[in-house]
Design a protein around this motif. Sequence first.
Motif, PDB file in Angstrom:
ATOM      1  N   ARG A 131       0.833  -1.190   0.000  1.00  0.00           N
ATOM      2  CA  ARG A 131       0.000   0.000   0.000  1.00  0.00           C
ATOM      3  C   ARG A 131       0.870   1.242   0.000  1.00  0.00           C
ATOM      4  O   ARG A 131       0.559   2.238  -0.637  1.00  0.00           O
ATOM      5  CB  ARG A 131      -0.952   0.029   1.188  1.00  0.00           C
ATOM      6  N   GLY A 132       1.988   1.179   0.691  1.00  0.00           N
ATOM      7  CA  GLY A 132       2.894   2.313   0.778  1.00  0.00           C
ATOM      8  C   GLY A 132       3.754   2.516  -0.461  1.00  0.00           C
ATOM      9  O   GLY A 132       4.518   3.477  -0.529  1.00  0.00           O
ATOM     10  N   GLY A 133       3.653   1.589  -1.403  1.00  0.00           N
ATOM     11  CA  GLY A 133       4.391   1.747  -2.647  1.00  0.00           C
ATOM     12  C   GLY A 133       5.718   1.012  -2.704  1.00  0.00           C
ATOM     13  O   GLY A 133       6.449   1.112  -3.693  1.00  0.00           O
ATOM     14  N   ASN A 134       6.034   0.274  -1.654  1.00  0.00           N
ATOM     15  CA  ASN A 134       7.270  -0.507  -1.685  1.00  0.00           C
ATOM     16  C   ASN A 134       7.100  -1.689  -2.619  1.00  0.00           C
ATOM     17  O   ASN A 134       6.049  -2.324  -2.658  1.00  0.00           O
ATOM     18  CB  ASN A 134       7.625  -0.996  -0.286  1.00  0.00           C
ATOM     19  N   THR A 135       8.160  -1.991  -3.342  1.00  0.00           N
ATOM     20  CA  THR A 135       8.103  -3.093  -4.306  1.00  0.00           C
ATOM     21  C   THR A 135       9.146  -4.160  -3.984  1.00  0.00           C
ATOM     22  O   THR A 135      10.158  -3.894  -3.326  1.00  0.00           O
ATOM     23  CB  THR A 135       8.339  -2.597  -5.739  1.00  0.00           C
ATOM     24  N   MET A 136       8.864  -5.334  -4.472  1.00  0.00           N
ATOM     25  CA  MET A 136       9.765  -6.470  -4.266  1.00  0.00           C
ATOM     26  C   MET A 136       9.712  -7.330  -5.519  1.00  0.00           C
ATOM     27  O   MET A 136       8.638  -7.452  -6.132  1.00  0.00           O
ATOM     28  CB  MET A 136       9.319  -7.266  -3.054  1.00  0.00           C
ATOM     29  N   TYR A 137      10.862  -7.893  -5.918  1.00  0.00           N
ATOM     30  CA  TYR A 137      10.933  -8.710  -7.131  1.00  0.00           C
ATOM     31  C   TYR A 137      11.678 -10.011  -6.859  1.00  0.00           C
ATOM     32  O   TYR A 137      12.639 -10.044  -6.078  1.00  0.00           O
ATOM     33  CB  TYR A 137      11.676  -7.965  -8.245  1.00  0.00           C
ATOM     34  N   ALA A 138      11.264 -11.056  -7.542  1.00  0.00           N
ATOM     35  CA  ALA A 138      12.039 -12.284  -7.535  1.00  0.00           C
ATOM     36  C   ALA A 138      13.355 -12.021  -8.258  1.00  0.00           C
ATOM     37  O   ALA A 138      13.414 -11.212  -9.198  1.00  0.00           O
ATOM     38  CB  ALA A 138      11.266 -13.395  -8.240  1.00  0.00           C
ATOM     39  N   ASP A 139      14.405 -12.709  -7.831  1.00  0.00           N
ATOM     40  CA  ASP A 139      15.717 -12.494  -8.456  1.00  0.00           C
ATOM     41  C   ASP A 139      15.684 -12.742  -9.960  1.00  0.00           C
ATOM     42  O   ASP A 139      16.372 -12.068 -10.731  1.00  0.00           O
ATOM     43  CB  ASP A 139      16.756 -13.411  -7.813  1.00  0.00           C
ATOM     44  N   SER A 140      14.874 -13.691 -10.374  1.00  0.00           N
ATOM     45  CA  SER A 140      14.852 -14.092 -11.781  1.00  0.00           C
ATOM     46  C   SER A 140      14.270 -13.017 -12.703  1.00  0.00           C
ATOM     47  O   SER A 140      14.454 -13.091 -13.922  1.00  0.00           O
ATOM     48  CB  SER A 140      14.045 -15.381 -11.946  1.00  0.00           C
ATOM     49  N   VAL A 141      13.586 -12.012 -12.131  1.00  0.00           N
ATOM     50  CA  VAL A 141      12.964 -10.996 -12.987  1.00  0.00           C
ATOM     51  C   VAL A 141      13.500  -9.601 -12.721  1.00  0.00           C
ATOM     52  O   VAL A 141      13.116  -8.652 -13.415  1.00  0.00           O
ATOM     53  CB  VAL A 141      11.423 -10.999 -12.825  1.00  0.00           C
ATOM     54  N   LYS A 142      14.386  -9.461 -11.754  1.00  0.00           N
ATOM     55  CA  LYS A 142      14.936  -8.135 -11.434  1.00  0.00           C
ATOM     56  C   LYS A 142      15.614  -7.531 -12.658  1.00  0.00           C
ATOM     57  O   LYS A 142      16.374  -8.202 -13.350  1.00  0.00           O
ATOM     58  CB  LYS A 142      15.940  -8.236 -10.286  1.00  0.00           C
ATOM     59  N   GLY A 143      15.319  -6.268 -12.889  1.00  0.00           N
ATOM     60  CA  GLY A 143      15.906  -5.582 -14.022  1.00  0.00           C
ATOM     61  C   GLY A 143      15.133  -5.759 -15.315  1.00  0.00           C
ATOM     62  O   GLY A 143      15.395  -5.068 -16.298  1.00  0.00           O
ATOM     63  N   ARG A 144      14.176  -6.690 -15.330  1.00  0.00           N
ATOM     64  CA  ARG A 144      13.380  -6.936 -16.531  1.00  0.00           C
ATOM     65  C   ARG A 144      11.905  -6.603 -16.332  1.00  0.00           C
ATOM     66  O   ARG A 144      11.237  -6.154 -17.275  1.00  0.00           O
ATOM     67  CB  ARG A 144      13.510  -8.404 -16.966  1.00  0.00           C
ATOM     68  N   PHE A 145      11.398  -6.847 -15.144  1.00  0.00           N
ATOM     69  CA  PHE A 145       9.985  -6.624 -14.844  1.00  0.00           C
ATOM     70  C   PHE A 145       9.838  -5.410 -13.930  1.00  0.00           C
ATOM     71  O   PHE A 145      10.699  -5.165 -13.062  1.00  0.00           O
ATOM     72  CB  PHE A 145       9.368  -7.834 -14.143  1.00  0.00           C
ATOM     73  N   THR A 146       8.732  -4.694 -14.096  1.00  0.00           N
ATOM     74  CA  THR A 146       8.429  -3.566 -13.227  1.00  0.00           C
ATOM     75  C   THR A 146       6.970  -3.640 -12.802  1.00  0.00           C
ATOM     76  O   THR A 146       6.081  -3.743 -13.660  1.00  0.00           O
ATOM     77  CB  THR A 146       8.682  -2.236 -13.936  1.00  0.00           C
ATOM     78  N   ILE A 147       6.741  -3.564 -11.501  1.00  0.00           N
ATOM     79  CA  ILE A 147       5.371  -3.532 -10.982  1.00  0.00           C
ATOM     80  C   ILE A 147       5.029  -2.092 -10.627  1.00  0.00           C
ATOM     81  O   ILE A 147       5.871  -1.356 -10.092  1.00  0.00           O
ATOM     82  CB  ILE A 147       5.208  -4.484  -9.771  1.00  0.00           C
ATOM     83  N   SER A 148       3.812  -1.689 -10.954  1.00  0.00           N
ATOM     84  CA  SER A 148       3.389  -0.321 -10.662  1.00  0.00           C
ATOM     85  C   SER A 148       1.898  -0.322 -10.389  1.00  0.00           C
ATOM     86  O   SER A 148       1.211  -1.330 -10.586  1.00  0.00           O
ATOM     87  CB  SER A 148       3.727   0.610 -11.824  1.00  0.00           C
ATOM     88  N   ARG A 149       1.411   0.838  -9.951  1.00  0.00           N
ATOM     89  CA  ARG A 149       0.004   0.907  -9.535  1.00  0.00           C
ATOM     90  C   ARG A 149      -0.590   2.231  -9.983  1.00  0.00           C
ATOM     91  O   ARG A 149       0.061   3.279  -9.905  1.00  0.00           O
ATOM     92  CB  ARG A 149      -0.082   0.778  -8.021  1.00  0.00           C
ATOM     93  N   ASP A 150      -1.829   2.179 -10.433  1.00  0.00           N
ATOM     94  CA  ASP A 150      -2.603   3.383 -10.745  1.00  0.00           C
ATOM     95  C   ASP A 150      -3.784   3.395  -9.780  1.00  0.00           C
ATOM     96  O   ASP A 150      -4.757   2.648  -9.952  1.00  0.00           O
ATOM     97  CB  ASP A 150      -3.079   3.349 -12.200  1.00  0.00           C
ATOM     98  N   ASN A 151      -3.697   4.227  -8.762  1.00  0.00           N
ATOM     99  CA  ASN A 151      -4.731   4.230  -7.723  1.00  0.00           C
ATOM    100  C   ASN A 151      -6.095   4.643  -8.275  1.00  0.00           C
ATOM    101  O   ASN A 151      -7.127   4.112  -7.862  1.00  0.00           O
ATOM    102  CB  ASN A 151      -4.328   5.167  -6.591  1.00  0.00           C
ATOM    103  N   ALA A 152      -6.100   5.579  -9.186  1.00  0.00           N
ATOM    104  CA  ALA A 152      -7.372   6.065  -9.738  1.00  0.00           C
ATOM    105  C   ALA A 152      -8.109   4.971 -10.516  1.00  0.00           C
ATOM    106  O   ALA A 152      -9.333   4.958 -10.578  1.00  0.00           O
ATOM    107  CB  ALA A 152      -7.121   7.268 -10.633  1.00  0.00           C
ATOM    108  N   LYS A 153      -7.347   4.064 -11.096  1.00  0.00           N
ATOM    109  CA  LYS A 153      -7.945   2.979 -11.875  1.00  0.00           C
ATOM    110  C   LYS A 153      -8.023   1.675 -11.087  1.00  0.00           C
ATOM    111  O   LYS A 153      -8.457   0.653 -11.633  1.00  0.00           O
ATOM    112  CB  LYS A 153      -7.136   2.750 -13.157  1.00  0.00           C
ATOM    113  N   ASN A 154      -7.596   1.700  -9.829  1.00  0.00           N
ATOM    114  CA  ASN A 154      -7.583   0.488  -9.001  1.00  0.00           C
ATOM    115  C   ASN A 154      -6.904  -0.673  -9.716  1.00  0.00           C
ATOM    116  O   ASN A 154      -7.395  -1.810  -9.707  1.00  0.00           O
ATOM    117  CB  ASN A 154      -9.013   0.093  -8.588  1.00  0.00           C
TER     118      ASN A 154
END
Length: 116
Positions: A53-76
């Motif tokens: 909820r606070g915007g902290n992100t975490m990635y599996a080692d296998s996808v670091k540098g390739r995948f990005t997780i993000s959020r659009d609160n207005a669009k849920n």
Amino acid sequence: QVQLVESGGGLVQTGGSLRLSCTTSGSILSLDVVGWYRQAPGKQRELVAHITRGGNTMYADSVKGRFTISRDNAKNTVYLQMNSLKPEDTGIYYCKATNPWNYDYWGQGTQVTVSS
């Protein structure tokens, strides 16, 4: 009750990109964590990435540098941008949301296939 709807999967060649979306039925900020998991044929489901909820992100080692997780609160909606895809990224991708009482909600999954 929270419903999660995933979209954006498909077939892509090695090195290509896809963006997955997970839209929640209620306010996404009511959830503690929203994450993406994947399950390859014959393998256990594994965590790919999550965002708190606070915007902290975490990635599996296998996808670091390739995948990005993000959020659009207005669009849920939570997104998973996947670049430089590899055949080993193939699987069913699931969205999971956890509420403040530690209850998990799962989406129906979306297939991602990366051809070599």
